[in-house]
Design a protein around this motif. Structure first.
Motif, PDB file in Angstrom:
ATOM      1  N   MET A   1       0.840  -1.189   0.000  1.00 36.30           N
ATOM      2  CA  MET A   1       0.000   0.000   0.000  1.00 36.30           C
ATOM      3  C   MET A   1       0.884   1.250   0.000  1.00 36.30           C
ATOM      4  N   LEU A   2       0.458   2.254  -0.745  1.00 37.00           N
ATOM      5  CA  LEU A   2       1.244   3.473  -0.871  1.00 37.00           C
ATOM      6  C   LEU A   2       1.486   4.173   0.449  1.00 37.00           C
ATOM      7  N   THR A   3       0.531   4.096   1.359  1.00 39.17           N
ATOM      8  CA  THR A   3       0.728   4.779   2.631  1.00 39.17           C
ATOM      9  C   THR A   3       1.902   4.190   3.403  1.00 39.17           C
ATOM     10  N   ASP A   4       2.313   2.966   3.066  1.00 40.49           N
ATOM     11  CA  ASP A   4       3.504   2.397   3.688  1.00 40.49           C
ATOM     12  C   ASP A   4       4.759   3.124   3.228  1.00 40.49           C
ATOM     13  N   LEU A   5       4.719   3.716   2.040  1.00 43.71           N
ATOM     14  CA  LEU A   5       5.859   4.457   1.511  1.00 43.71           C
ATOM     15  C   LEU A   5       5.944   5.875   2.062  1.00 43.71           C
ATOM     16  N   LEU A   6       4.839   6.393   2.568  1.00 40.76           N
ATOM     17  CA  LEU A   6       4.781   7.770   3.023  1.00 40.76           C
ATOM     18  C   LEU A   6       5.238   7.877   4.475  1.00 40.76           C
ATOM     19  N   LYS A   7       6.310   8.606   4.675  1.00 44.48           N
ATOM     20  CA  LYS A   7       6.899   8.815   6.007  1.00 44.48           C
ATOM     21  C   LYS A   7       6.841  10.312   6.337  1.00 44.48           C
ATOM     22  N   PRO A   8       6.910  10.668   7.622  1.00 42.41           N
ATOM     23  CA  PRO A   8       6.847  12.095   7.989  1.00 42.41           C
ATOM     24  C   PRO A   8       7.874  12.963   7.263  1.00 42.41           C
ATOM     25  N   GLU A   9       9.052  12.429   6.997  1.00 37.87           N
ATOM     26  CA  GLU A   9      10.084  13.228   6.323  1.00 37.87           C
ATOM     27  C   GLU A   9       9.766  13.462   4.838  1.00 37.87           C
ATOM     28  N   LEU A  10       8.710  12.825   4.348  1.00 36.17           N
ATOM     29  CA  LEU A  10       8.276  13.006   2.967  1.00 36.17           C
ATOM     30  C   LEU A  10       7.016  13.871   2.868  1.00 36.17           C
ATOM     31  N   VAL A  11       6.759  14.640   3.908  1.00 39.20           N
ATOM     32  CA  VAL A  11       5.593  15.514   3.960  1.00 39.20           C
ATOM     33  C   VAL A  11       6.029  16.916   4.383  1.00 39.20           C
ATOM     34  N   ALA A  12       5.492  17.918   3.694  1.00 37.85           N
ATOM     35  CA  ALA A  12       5.719  19.316   4.063  1.00 37.85           C
ATOM     36  C   ALA A  12       4.383  20.048   4.018  1.00 37.85           C
ATOM     37  N   CYS A  13       4.073  20.746   5.096  1.00 35.79           N
ATOM     38  CA  CYS A  13       2.796  21.444   5.214  1.00 35.79           C
ATOM     39  C   CYS A  13       2.961  22.956   5.077  1.00 35.79           C
ATOM     40  N   ALA A  76      10.758   3.282  -5.285  1.00 36.83           N
ATOM     41  CA  ALA A  76       9.447   3.932  -5.288  1.00 36.83           C
ATOM     42  C   ALA A  76       9.335   4.891  -4.116  1.00 36.83           C
ATOM     43  N   GLY A  77       8.713   6.021  -4.383  1.00 38.31           N
ATOM     44  CA  GLY A  77       8.531   7.010  -3.329  1.00 38.31           C
ATOM     45  C   GLY A  77       7.272   7.826  -3.558  1.00 38.31           C
ATOM     46  N   ILE A  78       6.753   8.347  -2.475  1.00 34.63           N
ATOM     47  CA  ILE A  78       5.595   9.232  -2.505  1.00 34.63           C
ATOM     48  C   ILE A  78       5.837  10.345  -1.499  1.00 34.63           C
ATOM     49  N   CYS A  79       5.432  11.546  -1.846  1.00 37.18           N
ATOM     50  CA  CYS A  79       5.544  12.666  -0.922  1.00 37.18           C
ATOM     51  C   CYS A  79       4.292  13.522  -1.044  1.00 37.18           C
ATOM     52  N   VAL A  80       4.035  14.329  -0.031  1.00 37.83           N
ATOM     53  CA  VAL A  80       2.884  15.224  -0.033  1.00 37.83           C
ATOM     54  C   VAL A  80       3.354  16.613   0.388  1.00 37.83           C
ATOM     55  N   VAL A  81       2.938  17.610  -0.387  1.00 38.72           N
ATOM     56  CA  VAL A  81       3.206  19.009  -0.070  1.00 38.72           C
ATOM     57  C   VAL A  81       1.871  19.745  -0.103  1.00 38.72           C
TER      58      VAL A  81
END
Length: 148
Positions: A1-13, A76-81
């Protein structure tokens, strides 16, 4: 699942970006800093918009920066901004963009799988508002998990 790839260091708010290129660079920096890809992949994401237009703006307020891997993605990687304020990408229906979900994958098949799984988010018509309201990476992670 993609959420397994998403870590706090890959998120910027609440990132401030002067334009769509700066927004994509902020997204790409997270992937580069995490060792998922190199800078040439980020450059390819930007070049893709110059070449094909704002095709990565998939729904109102949300863009999914990505590019074709060319030996420049290690895993593979995913990030959220989340952007504050929102930025115009030049899409006549879905601008401005509030949320970027960047992805990279070493092969096209994995890339399409990422896109398909992320499209589940759009079933929630409030996904952009929910993600934009998050103040911390942990809140973004919790919100993302609720979509899947």
């Amino acid at each position: 699942m993609l959420t397994d790839l998403l870590k706090p260091e890959l998120v910027a708010c609440h990132v401030e970006a002067s334009d769509w290129e700066e927004a994509i660079r902020a997204c790409g920096k997270l992937l580069v800093d995490a060792g998922k890809c190199d800078q040439s992949y980020v450059d390819a994401m930007i070049s893709s918009v110059h070449k094909f237009g704002p095709y990565m703006v998939l729904e109102e307020g949300i863009a999914m920066p990505h590019a074709q891997a060319d030996g420049n993605v290690s895993e593979a990687g995913i990030c959220v901004v989340t952007l504050d304020p929102a930025v115009a990408f030049g899409h006549e229906d879905f601008d401005p963009v509030h949320v970027l979900v960047g992805i990279c994958a070493p092969d096209p098949k994995a890339h399409l799988g990422c896109l398909a799984e992320l499209s589940q988010m759009f079933e929630d018509e409030d996904c952009v508002a929910k993600l934009s309201a998050c103040d911390t990476p942990e809140q973004v992670l919790e919100t993302m998990r609720s979509f899947f």
